[in-house]
Design an enzyme around this catalytic site. Structure first.
Site, PDB file in Angstrom:
ATOM      1  N   TYR A 162       0.842  -1.194   0.000  1.00 45.96           N
ATOM      2  CA  TYR A 162       0.000   0.000   0.000  1.00 45.96           C
ATOM      3  C   TYR A 162       0.882   1.250   0.000  1.00 45.96           C
ATOM      4  CZ  TYR A 162      -3.786   3.191   1.230  1.00 45.96           C
ATOM      5  OH  TYR A 162      -4.703   4.207   1.230  1.00 45.96           O
ATOM      6  N   HIS A 198       1.357   4.146  -3.022  1.00 44.47           N
ATOM      7  CA  HIS A 198       1.081   5.558  -2.785  1.00 44.47           C
ATOM      8  C   HIS A 198       2.338   6.418  -2.898  1.00 44.47           C
ATOM      9  CE1 HIS A 198      -2.911   4.269  -1.650  1.00 44.47           C
ATOM     10  NE2 HIS A 198      -3.270   5.546  -1.697  1.00 44.47           N
ATOM     11  N   TYR A 220      -3.682  16.068   2.179  1.00 41.16           N
ATOM     12  CA  TYR A 220      -4.341  14.758   2.223  1.00 41.16           C
ATOM     13  C   TYR A 220      -3.367  13.760   2.839  1.00 41.16           C
ATOM     14  CZ  TYR A 220      -7.012  10.805   0.122  1.00 41.16           C
ATOM     15  OH  TYR A 220      -7.748   9.670  -0.108  1.00 41.16           O
ATOM     16  N   TRP A 245      -7.504   3.663 -10.796  1.00 38.57           N
ATOM     17  CA  TRP A 245      -6.791   3.590  -9.518  1.00 38.57           C
ATOM     18  C   TRP A 245      -7.471   2.584  -8.586  1.00 38.57           C
ATOM     19  CZ3 TRP A 245      -2.205   4.875  -7.612  1.00 38.57           C
ATOM     20  CH2 TRP A 245      -2.017   4.856  -6.230  1.00 38.57           C
ATOM     21  N   TRP A 246      -8.793   2.646  -8.536  1.00 41.19           N
ATOM     22  CA  TRP A 246      -9.534   1.698  -7.689  1.00 41.19           C
ATOM     23  C   TRP A 246      -9.243   0.264  -8.113  1.00 41.19           C
ATOM     24  CZ3 TRP A 246     -15.057   4.226  -7.778  1.00 41.19           C
ATOM     25  CH2 TRP A 246     -15.078   5.337  -6.930  1.00 41.19           C
TER      26      TRP A 246
END
Length: 104
Positions: free
Chosen positions: A18, A22, A41, A76-77
């Site tokens: 993950y 990112h 963010y 992206w999902w």
């Protein structure tokens, strides 16, 4: 400016993957978020529960979870679906969290 917070769930054992994904976030996705007024963010991980906690500041009309109609976010999902809990459309299972305190 608004602030939004939500939680998502990472599948066990995927912390490093993950973070890796990112750390290499697609520049066009970053641009889309910024154009939508999303900034400052951050995503945090509770390693005991694999709960991801996200918080963002928003100057536009919608947060990051509202950009799902774009082809880029759908890609992206799909890219992230193997390591997160998702809905049938590959969107992350995301639960909005109400703000109960803020110190500016």
């Amino acid at each position: 400016m608004k602030r939004a917070a939500f939680k998502m769930k990472l599948k066990p054992g995927f912390r490093e993957e993950y973070k890796k994904r990112h750390d290499a976030i697609w520049p066009e996705l970053t641009a889309l978020l910024q154009e939508a007024g999303i900034h400052d963010y951050s995503i945090f991980l509770d390693e005991d529960t694999n709960t991801l906690f996200a918080v963002q500041k928003i100057t536009g009309d919608a947060g990051s979870q509202d950009l799902g109609k774009t082809q880029l976010v759908q890609r992206w999902w799909a890219y992230m679906a193997d390591i997160m809990e998702t809905n049938p459309d590959n969107s992350p299972v995301s639960i909005a969290l109400p703000e109960v305190f803020h110190l500016d």
